[in-house]
Enzyme design. Structure first.
Site, mmCIF file in Angstrom:
data_model
loop_
_atom_site.group_PDB
_atom_site.id
_atom_site.type_symbol
_atom_site.label_atom_id
_atom_site.label_comp_id
_atom_site.label_asym_id
_atom_site.label_seq_id
_atom_site.Cartn_x
_atom_site.Cartn_y
_atom_site.Cartn_z
ATOM 1 C CE LYS A 67 -2.205 1.665 3.665
ATOM 2 N NZ LYS A 67 -3.233 1.881 4.710
ATOM 3 N NE ARG A 111 -4.918 -1.264 7.158
ATOM 4 C CZ ARG A 111 -4.040 -0.618 7.898
ATOM 5 N NH1 ARG A 111 -4.287 -0.350 9.167
ATOM 6 N NH2 ARG A 111 -2.893 -0.202 7.371
ATOM 7 C CD GLN A 139 -10.481 4.381 10.954
ATOM 8 O OE1 GLN A 139 -10.279 4.736 9.795
ATOM 9 N NE2 GLN A 139 -10.997 3.195 11.243
ATOM 10 C CB SER A 199 -3.469 11.961 15.190
ATOM 11 O OG SER A 199 -4.106 13.205 15.392
ATOM 12 C CG MET A 219 -7.696 0.883 17.235
ATOM 13 S SD MET A 219 -6.851 -0.706 17.098
ATOM 14 C CE MET A 219 -6.755 -0.885 15.318
ATOM 15 C CB THR A 221 0.281 4.854 18.796
ATOM 16 O OG1 THR A 221 -0.265 5.799 19.713
ATOM 17 C CG2 THR A 221 1.790 4.956 18.832
ATOM 18 C CG ASP A 222 0.037 5.370 12.522
ATOM 19 O OD1 ASP A 222 0.446 6.418 13.066
ATOM 20 O OD2 ASP A 222 -0.773 5.373 11.574
ATOM 21 N N GLY A 292 -2.825 -1.714 18.110
ATOM 22 C CA GLY A 292 -3.038 -1.852 16.667
ATOM 23 C C GLY A 292 -2.201 -0.855 15.890
#
Length: 321
Positions: A67, A111, A139, A199, A219, A221-222, A292
């Site tokens: 992606k 997803r 989201q 965020s 969900m 924290t990326d 996640g």
């Protein structure tokens, strides 16, 4: 090569299909049949954008690809487009030829919501009644719809940095026939399940805000430096994740590990619970937490499912490359 445009995704991918695809790929990851490639994520120095690539290979599902996309924070204000933009590319694992290009914006939302709902399905107490939401942006609405399908909830409570956004999730709760209450952060102690989807780069949900027996799906924290919850919360919870390497580097666990509150060995793959090689929740008082971080294999799994449906329904556009 097949093309499935963004405009077709909503008619093809349901929450149930996304759940099934993500659950299967998590199980394949835990059994060693699927693995993610290293993530590339860069600030490009233009429009304050973050751009990157997530990819992997699933031997069980024979999905290979990536992606490409990121976050353009000025999109909505300047162009009327959503801030997250992405496209999924699938390749034939037998030949390496490009097989499909799929619009990734709605798929990413579905997803991500599916990942948290998989964690709720496998880790939340069966008698969970109060659903808590930390975050009320775009989201969050996807997260809440998916989460409410996993238990017989009777109430939704919510908190957001910007309270004026709470009607976003109140509307979803009301659509499901459930009452909604805006609460301060310490009001989250009433929740049996909490989804955090912000965020933030500083924690909002603290250990004192969470009651024994709660399941949390974190969900947002990326990226290195991001943080939604108190590191001390991970220290008292049983921690699960999509991919351990990402949890410790760009997920919530990065902070708890930096503070020596836990080690990498304390983190478990959610796929191990799905496969039955980890027991999951062991008691009604145990706090479980799903970190996640978002993995490329999730995107490939839902994109592959969409391509199959699009071909079956005659929607996919076939082109020669």
């Amino acid at each position: 090569m097949y093309i499935v445009p963004e405009r077709e995704i909503g008619a093809l991918m349901t929450r149930t299909s996304a759940f099934d695809a993500v659950e299967k790929v998590f199980a394949a990851m835990a059994s060693g049949e699927a693995y993610n490639f290293p993530v590339i994520r860069e600030a490009i120095g233009h429009e304050d954008a973050l751009y990157g690539f997530k990819g992997g290979f699933d031997r069980a599902g024979l999905s290979l690809g990536l992606k490409a996309g990121g976050y353009w924070p000025n999109n909505l204000a300047k162009h009327g487009e959503i801030n997250h933009q992405s496209t999924v590319f699938l390749f034939d694992p037998d030949t390496g030829k490009v097989a499909a290009m799929v619009g990734g914006n709605l798929l990413t939302a579905l997803r991500t919501a599916a990942a948290s709902s998989v964690s709720i399905a496998h880790l939340a107490r069966k008698d969970a009644k109060v659903m808590g939401m930390v975050g009320a942006g775009h989201q969050a609405t996807f997260q809440l719809r998916a989460a409410l399908e996993q238990r017989d909830f009777t109430k939704v409570i919510g908190w957001n940095y910007h309270p004026e956004m709470l009607p976003n999730i109140e509307k979803v709760a009301n659509e499901a026939g459930l009452p909604f209450e805006a609460v301060p952060l310490d009001g989250m102690r009433e929740a049996d399940v909490i989804v955090s989807i912000t965020s933030a780069f500083a924690p909002s949900l603290m250990a004192a805000h969470v009651s024994p027996g709660t399941h949390l799906a974190c969900m947002g924290t990326d990226t290195k430096g991001k943080q939604e919850v108190d590191a001390a919360l991970l220290a008292v919870a049983t921690v699960f994740t999509d991919e351990i390497a990402q949890s410790v580097s760009i997920g919530e666990a990065q902070h708890a590990i930096a503070q020596n509150l836990m080690t990498e060995a304390d983190i478990h793959q959610i796929g191990a619970v799905i496969n039955g090689t980890h027991p999951g929740r062991k008691s009604a008082d145990e706090i479980t937490l799903f970190d996640g971080t978002g993995v490329g294999l999730q995107d490939l799994a839902v994109a592959a499912a969409v391509v199959d449906l699009a071909i079956e329904k005659g929607i996919a556009i076939k082109v020669d490359v």
